[in-house]
Design a protein around this motif. Structure first.
Motif, PDB file in Angstrom:
ATOM      1  N   CYS A  30       3.999   6.654  -2.347  1.00 57.90           N
ATOM      2  CA  CYS A  30       4.123   5.293  -1.830  1.00 57.90           C
ATOM      3  C   CYS A  30       5.384   4.671  -2.405  1.00 57.90           C
ATOM      4  O   CYS A  30       5.574   4.637  -3.623  1.00 57.90           O
ATOM      5  CB  CYS A  30       2.899   4.455  -2.206  1.00 57.90           C
ATOM      6  SG  CYS A  30       3.018   2.765  -1.566  1.00 57.90           S
ATOM      7  N   CYS A  32       6.306   1.471  -1.778  1.00 56.16           N
ATOM      8  CA  CYS A  32       6.258   0.001  -1.702  1.00 56.16           C
ATOM      9  C   CYS A  32       6.787  -0.614  -2.994  1.00 56.16           C
ATOM     10  O   CYS A  32       6.785   0.014  -4.062  1.00 56.16           O
ATOM     11  CB  CYS A  32       4.853  -0.495  -1.377  1.00 56.16           C
ATOM     12  SG  CYS A  32       3.709  -0.544  -2.760  1.00 56.16           S
ATOM     13  N   THR A  33       7.224  -1.836  -2.890  1.00 56.32           N
ATOM     14  CA  THR A  33       7.788  -2.538  -4.037  1.00 56.32           C
ATOM     15  C   THR A  33       6.784  -2.635  -5.175  1.00 56.32           C
ATOM     16  O   THR A  33       7.146  -2.463  -6.342  1.00 56.32           O
ATOM     17  CB  THR A  33       8.252  -3.941  -3.604  1.00 56.32           C
ATOM     18  OG1 THR A  33       9.204  -3.794  -2.553  1.00 56.32           O
ATOM     19  CG2 THR A  33       8.879  -4.702  -4.756  1.00 56.32           C
ATOM     20  N   PHE A 112       5.305   3.475   3.294  1.00 55.63           N
ATOM     21  CA  PHE A 112       6.257   2.399   3.041  1.00 55.63           C
ATOM     22  C   PHE A 112       7.660   2.972   2.912  1.00 55.63           C
ATOM     23  O   PHE A 112       8.450   2.555   2.073  1.00 55.63           O
ATOM     24  CB  PHE A 112       5.859   1.571   1.808  1.00 55.63           C
ATOM     25  CG  PHE A 112       4.666   0.697   2.059  1.00 55.63           C
ATOM     26  CD1 PHE A 112       4.821  -0.574   2.588  1.00 55.63           C
ATOM     27  CD2 PHE A 112       3.383   1.153   1.802  1.00 55.63           C
ATOM     28  CE1 PHE A 112       3.722  -1.375   2.840  1.00 55.63           C
ATOM     29  CE2 PHE A 112       2.274   0.368   2.047  1.00 55.63           C
ATOM     30  CZ  PHE A 112       2.445  -0.907   2.572  1.00 55.63           C
ATOM     31  N   GLU A 115      10.605   0.769   2.688  1.00 55.00           N
ATOM     32  CA  GLU A 115      10.915   0.059   1.446  1.00 55.00           C
ATOM     33  C   GLU A 115      11.541   0.977   0.398  1.00 55.00           C
ATOM     34  O   GLU A 115      11.895   0.528  -0.683  1.00 55.00           O
ATOM     35  CB  GLU A 115       9.651  -0.599   0.876  1.00 55.00           C
ATOM     36  CG  GLU A 115       9.101  -1.710   1.751  1.00 55.00           C
ATOM     37  CD  GLU A 115       7.928  -2.440   1.114  1.00 55.00           C
ATOM     38  OE1 GLU A 115       7.812  -2.472  -0.143  1.00 55.00           O
ATOM     39  OE2 GLU A 115       7.123  -3.008   1.881  1.00 55.00           O
ATOM     40  N   THR A 130       5.870   3.658   7.948  1.00 53.13           N
ATOM     41  CA  THR A 130       6.417   2.385   7.490  1.00 53.13           C
ATOM     42  C   THR A 130       5.280   1.463   7.033  1.00 53.13           C
ATOM     43  O   THR A 130       4.098   1.730   7.300  1.00 53.13           O
ATOM     44  CB  THR A 130       7.185   1.682   8.623  1.00 53.13           C
ATOM     45  OG1 THR A 130       6.243   1.322   9.645  1.00 53.13           O
ATOM     46  CG2 THR A 130       8.296   2.554   9.184  1.00 53.13           C
ATOM     47  N   GLY A 131       5.647   0.377   6.392  1.00 53.07           N
ATOM     48  CA  GLY A 131       4.665  -0.620   5.984  1.00 53.07           C
ATOM     49  C   GLY A 131       3.854  -1.152   7.155  1.00 53.07           C
ATOM     50  O   GLY A 131       2.616  -1.161   7.098  1.00 53.07           O
TER      51      GLY A 131
END
Length: 145
Positions: A30, A32-33, A112, A115, A130-131
């Motif tokens: 993952c 993601c931020t 994600f 990101e 994607t998110g």
């Protein structure tokens, strides 16, 4: 249940030990931020879903509610990231590095991907999502009038 259908995992200091039922070999990353901020890089985990798991040393597990739908578990003694859990569904993702036996793991998915920063890339051929694709996959069904 045979021993072959169980996997064991533990944190860095050994205060938390996890046993999970089932044959889990697929690893996902993952980007993601939140995952990158929490662990210093992509979250690399094994989806174990709702398969039964037992946690020894549960008093050493801290839980942080990181969003409306998910929480993250960690060892209060050594700080190891333990799991990401979808609260409503009860699905668990255990961090791949915790497992005692990682020989048969295969990275199959990256989420994600939109990101992901440009300074790293995995060579593995994976399914990339994607998110918005992830949110659509887990969104509750639309209400019918």
């Amino acid at each position: 249940m045979s021993e072959a259908s169980k996997a064991t995992a533990s944190c860095l200091c050994g205060a938390v030990k996890i046993t999970v039922s089932g044959d889990h070999k697929e690893v996902g990353a993952c980007h993601c931020t939140m995952c990158r901020r929490w662990g210093g890089g992509p979250g690399i985990a094994v989806y174990v879903g709702k398969d039964p798991l037992t946690i020894e040393g549960g008093d050493n597990v801290g839980v942080y509610r990181s969003s409306d739908w998910a929480e993250r578990g960690f060892c209060k003694t050594c700080g190891s990231n333990l799991f990401y859990r979808l609260v409503e569904a009860g699905d668990h993702y255990l961090y791949a590095g915790l497992f005692d036996d990682q020989d048969d793991f295969a990275m199959t998915t990256q989420v994600f991907i939109d990101e992901k920063p440009g300074y790293y890339a995995f060579a593995n051929e994976t399914k990339n999502m994607t998110g918005p694709e992830i949110f659509a996959m887990f969104a509750p069904p639309a209400e019918q009038p």
